[in-house]
Scaffold this motif. Structure first.
Motif, PDB file in Angstrom:
ATOM      1  N   ASP A   1       0.821  -1.207   0.000  1.00 55.27           N
ATOM      2  CA  ASP A   1       0.000   0.000   0.000  1.00 55.27           C
ATOM      3  C   ASP A   1       0.856   1.258   0.000  1.00 55.27           C
ATOM      4  OD1 ASP A   1      -2.083  -1.785   0.124  1.00 55.27           O
ATOM      5  OD2 ASP A   1      -2.522  -1.446   2.244  1.00 55.27           O
TER       6      ASP A   1
ATOM      7  N   PHE B   1       1.109   4.557  -2.965  1.00 53.85           N
ATOM      8  CA  PHE B   1       1.070   6.000  -2.731  1.00 53.85           C
ATOM      9  C   PHE B   1       2.407   6.649  -3.099  1.00 53.85           C
ATOM     10  CE2 PHE B   1      -2.490   4.546  -0.200  1.00 53.85           C
ATOM     11  CZ  PHE B   1      -3.428   5.547  -0.382  1.00 53.85           C
TER      12      PHE B   1
ATOM     13  N   VAL C   1      -3.314  13.003  -4.313  1.00 51.63           N
ATOM     14  CA  VAL C   1      -4.503  12.186  -4.069  1.00 51.63           C
ATOM     15  C   VAL C   1      -5.649  13.107  -3.654  1.00 51.63           C
ATOM     16  CG1 VAL C   1      -5.507  10.328  -2.694  1.00 51.63           C
ATOM     17  CG2 VAL C   1      -3.127  10.177  -3.442  1.00 51.63           C
TER      18      VAL C   1
ATOM     19  N   GLU D   1      -9.663   9.014  -1.576  1.00 48.96           N
ATOM     20  CA  GLU D   1      -9.191   7.628  -1.490  1.00 48.96           C
ATOM     21  C   GLU D   1     -10.106   6.822  -0.591  1.00 48.96           C
ATOM     22  OE1 GLU D   1      -5.916   6.859   1.449  1.00 48.96           O
ATOM     23  OE2 GLU D   1      -5.568   9.011   1.139  1.00 48.96           O
TER      24      GLU D   1
ATOM     25  N   LYS E   1      -7.632  -0.858  -2.939  1.00 52.91           N
ATOM     26  CA  LYS E   1      -7.627   0.576  -2.657  1.00 52.91           C
ATOM     27  C   LYS E   1      -8.101   1.318  -3.900  1.00 52.91           C
ATOM     28  CE  LYS E   1      -5.340   0.519   1.383  1.00 52.91           C
ATOM     29  NZ  LYS E   1      -5.964   1.028   2.617  1.00 52.91           N
ATOM     30  N   TRP E   2      -8.800   2.422  -3.691  1.00 47.12           N
ATOM     31  CA  TRP E   2      -9.116   3.309  -4.819  1.00 47.12           C
ATOM     32  C   TRP E   2      -8.589   4.705  -4.516  1.00 47.12           C
ATOM     33  CZ3 TRP E   2     -12.066   7.680  -4.138  1.00 47.12           C
ATOM     34  CH2 TRP E   2     -12.898   7.738  -3.003  1.00 47.12           C
ATOM     35  N   LEU E   3      -8.057   5.333  -5.540  1.00 44.99           N
ATOM     36  CA  LEU E   3      -7.525   6.700  -5.441  1.00 44.99           C
ATOM     37  C   LEU E   3      -8.032   7.512  -6.606  1.00 44.99           C
ATOM     38  CD1 LEU E   3      -3.699   5.854  -5.074  1.00 44.99           C
ATOM     39  CD2 LEU E   3      -5.372   5.925  -3.229  1.00 44.99           C
TER      40      LEU E   3
END
Length: 241
Positions: free
Chosen positions: A194, A198, A208, A211, A233-235
């Motif tokens: 993760d 990023f 970002v 998120e 994860k969504w960004l």
């Protein structure tokens, strides 16, 4: 740089052997459960709604066609020529455009941006299975493609997905039928931590905007009939101002 020959051939082999019917591939879930949900996360942050939409890593184009129902110009791009062939066969009316693209090759990405201008990018489950050396160039490509006005929605398996995948791969009966070809072709999903996700975004000069967590829905089911969902994860990202 561009992807290695081994990686390109792995994807060509995978898509050359993949059946045409929708849902036959592990991640080819129906759009109502995938891009339909993702658009609700992206659209509140779109600064320029009229931009072309690029489905980066479009595969067989299932999600691309859904996008083409909603936006005036949609293009699906994939590393694999066999994937692009699948997408075109599944879209005889030509709702969307399709292009073979190595998004880690800066010259090709620059050329596409020069052709399209700024775009809004949809990218689901691409970075997490890239070769390590290709991850930052891919993030850089997203930054180039969205330019000053676009936004990108990036949905990637979280690090919590890897033990789930490994458990499926090592089950006594072997991996589920739709997951087996992924491993058989030497593809390695769920390989990005993760923090590294990023980090790649920041290194590309992206910020970002929003998120969260959302399960990545697959087309496969466990023996008891439960649909397999993978933590992701969504960004929503934009160029840093």
């Amino acid at each position: 740089m561009s992807v290695t020959r081994r990686y390109r051939e792995a994807w060509e082999g995978f898509w050359s052997e993949a059946p045409d019917e929708q849902g036959a591939v592990f991640w080819d879930a129906e759009p109502a459960l995938t891009v339909g949900l993702h658009l609700a996360l992206l659209e509140p942050h779109l600064a320029a709604i009229g931009l072309p939409v690029l489905d980066l890593g479009c595969g067989n184009g299932t999600q691309t066609r859904f996008l083409a129902d909603r936006y005036p110009r949609v293009l699906g791009a994939d590393l694999s020529g066999a994937a692009v062939d699948h997408a075109r066969r599944a879209d005889p009316a030509g709702q969307a455009e399709y292009r073979q693209l190595d998004a880690s090759e800066k010259g090709a990405v620059d050329q596409l941006h020069a052709e399209l201008g700024d775009v809004n990018v949809y990218m689901r489950g691409v970075l997490h299975q890239c070769e390590p050396a290709g991850r930052q160039p891919l993030a850089d490509a997203v930054a180039t493609l969205i330019g000053e006005r676009g936004r990108a929605l990036v949905v990637e398996l979280s690090e919590a997905a890897k033990p789930v995948l490994m458990g499926l791969a090592q089950s006594p009966d072997g991996p589920p039928p739709k997951l087996a070809p992924v491993f058989a072709h030497g593809l390695a999903p769920g390989e990005v931590a993760d923090a590294a996700l990023f980090g790649h975004v920041r290194a590309a000069g992206l910020t970002v905007v929003a998120e969260g967590d959302i399960p990545l829905i697959t087309t496969e089911f466990t023996a008891d009939g439960t649909r397999i969902e993978l933590p992701s994860k969504w960004l929503v990202v934009a160029r840093e101002e």
